[in-house]
Scaffold this motif. Structure first.
Motif, PDB file in Angstrom:
ATOM      1  N   ARG A 140      39.437  31.820  45.206  1.00  0.00           N
ATOM      2  CA  ARG A 140      40.849  32.025  45.668  1.00  0.00           C
ATOM      3  C   ARG A 140      41.611  32.597  44.579  1.00  0.00           C
ATOM      4  NH1 ARG A 140      42.610  28.800  48.464  1.00  0.00           N
ATOM      5  NH2 ARG A 140      43.842  27.362  47.838  1.00  0.00           N
ATOM      6  N   THR A 164      39.887  35.195  42.607  1.00  0.00           N
ATOM      7  CA  THR A 164      39.843  36.114  42.487  1.00  0.00           C
ATOM      8  C   THR A 164      41.257  36.847  42.389  1.00  0.00           C
ATOM      9  OG1 THR A 164      38.422  36.278  44.859  1.00  0.00           O
ATOM     10  CG2 THR A 164      39.813  37.844  44.742  1.00  0.00           C
ATOM     11  N   GLU A 189      40.729  43.257  48.784  1.00  0.00           N
ATOM     12  CA  GLU A 189      39.394  42.808  49.369  1.00  0.00           C
ATOM     13  C   GLU A 189      37.938  43.841  49.070  1.00  0.00           C
ATOM     14  OE1 GLU A 189      41.822  43.226  52.114  1.00  0.00           O
ATOM     15  OE2 GLU A 189      42.173  44.782  51.196  1.00  0.00           O
ATOM     16  N   ARG A 224      37.170  41.353  46.168  1.00  0.00           N
ATOM     17  CA  ARG A 224      36.651  40.035  46.411  1.00  0.00           C
ATOM     18  C   ARG A 224      34.686  40.700  46.932  1.00  0.00           C
ATOM     19  NH1 ARG A 224      41.160  39.343  50.364  1.00  0.00           N
ATOM     20  NH2 ARG A 224      42.068  38.106  50.273  1.00  0.00           N
ATOM     21  N   TRP A 225      34.887  41.643  47.672  1.00  0.00           N
ATOM     22  CA  TRP A 225      32.893  43.072  47.778  1.00  0.00           C
ATOM     23  C   TRP A 225      32.233  43.007  45.885  1.00  0.00           C
ATOM     24  CZ3 TRP A 225      31.547  47.174  46.141  1.00  0.00           C
ATOM     25  CH2 TRP A 225      29.655  48.020  46.299  1.00  0.00           C
ATOM     26  N   CYS A 284      33.209  41.094  43.652  1.00  0.00           N
ATOM     27  CA  CYS A 284      32.436  39.392  43.007  1.00  0.00           C
ATOM     28  C   CYS A 284      31.932  39.308  44.297  1.00  0.00           C
ATOM     29  CB  CYS A 284      33.729  38.788  42.588  1.00  0.00           C
ATOM     30  SG  CYS A 284      35.093  39.133  41.679  1.00  0.00           S
ATOM     31  N   PHE A 322      32.531  37.801  47.229  1.00  0.00           N
ATOM     32  CA  PHE A 322      33.694  36.580  48.105  1.00  0.00           C
ATOM     33  C   PHE A 322      33.570  37.176  49.041  1.00  0.00           C
ATOM     34  CE2 PHE A 322      35.438  35.324  43.277  1.00  0.00           C
ATOM     35  CZ  PHE A 322      34.826  34.728  42.995  1.00  0.00           C
TER      36      PHE A 322
END
Length: 198
Positions: A169, A172, A190, A193-194, A196, A198
């Protein structure tokens, strides 16, 4: 263990100050511009500091110098870790992961103090190194020596393992802040996260 060397000073805190405050205190107390980061449970090879000092003396533009490492578990070397070597490749890698092994780095105190050291904000906890590299991008160049110069111990107490969800978290959040700054726009979390994984 007693070491009789006037260059070595032992600094004790009366209570646990936490990693970030302790790192910042060490930076404030340092008497030389070059500071080597090291964790107490890892093993530095005999020539580690010499390689880094030689490189940073030759190349004054480099403010942060990491090395490769071997992952060590139960006394066995498991894998060699090498991150990108050049400043350009490290900058390209930063939006996707932390491309420097924190316990391996040597950095210039003067450069780190430009950005007030490690952030004490809760957003940087357990990702304090990644946050620092992102803050240093406008101020210096980076380099990774392409050879293992230390052993990193892997165990369940490692913060990236023990606090994995929290670490993801925070990472990110830092990545988003960095990418937003580079692109000068608000990138959806979002997408971060994609990118990386995650």
């Amino acid at each position: 263990l007693k070491i009789h060397d006037s260059r070595i000073r032992l600094i004790r805190h009366q209570s646990n100050q936490g990693l970030i405050n302790t790192l910042n205190h060490g930076i404030a107390e340092a008497r030389h511009d070059l500071i080597a980061r090291h964790d107490q449970d890892d093993v530095a090879y005999p020539k580690r500091l010499q390689y880094q000092v030689d490189l940073m003396d030759r190349r004054q533009e480099i403010g942060v110098c990491g090395t490769g490492a071997y992952m060590l578990e139960n006394g066995q070397r498991l894998a060699k870790i090498l991150f990108p070597e050049s400043d350009l490749m490290i900058r390209w890698a930063l939006p996707f992961y932390c491309p420097l092994i924190h316990p391996s780095v040597m950095y210039r105190r003067s450069i780190v103090r430009l950005v007030s050291g490690y952030s004490t904000s809760t957003e940087a906890h357990y990702s304090e190194d990644y946050d620092l590299w992102c803050k240093l991008i406008p101020h210096t160049k980076f380099h990774n020596i392409q050879r293992p110069l230390m052993d990193l111990r892997k165990h369940r107490a490692n913060m990236t393992i023990a606090k994995k969800d929290y670490h993801i978290r925070q990472t990110t959040y830092i990545t988003k802040k960095y990418v937003d700054g580079v692109l000068k726009r608000n990138v959806p979390i979002e997408l971060i996260r994609w990118l990386c994984g995650f």
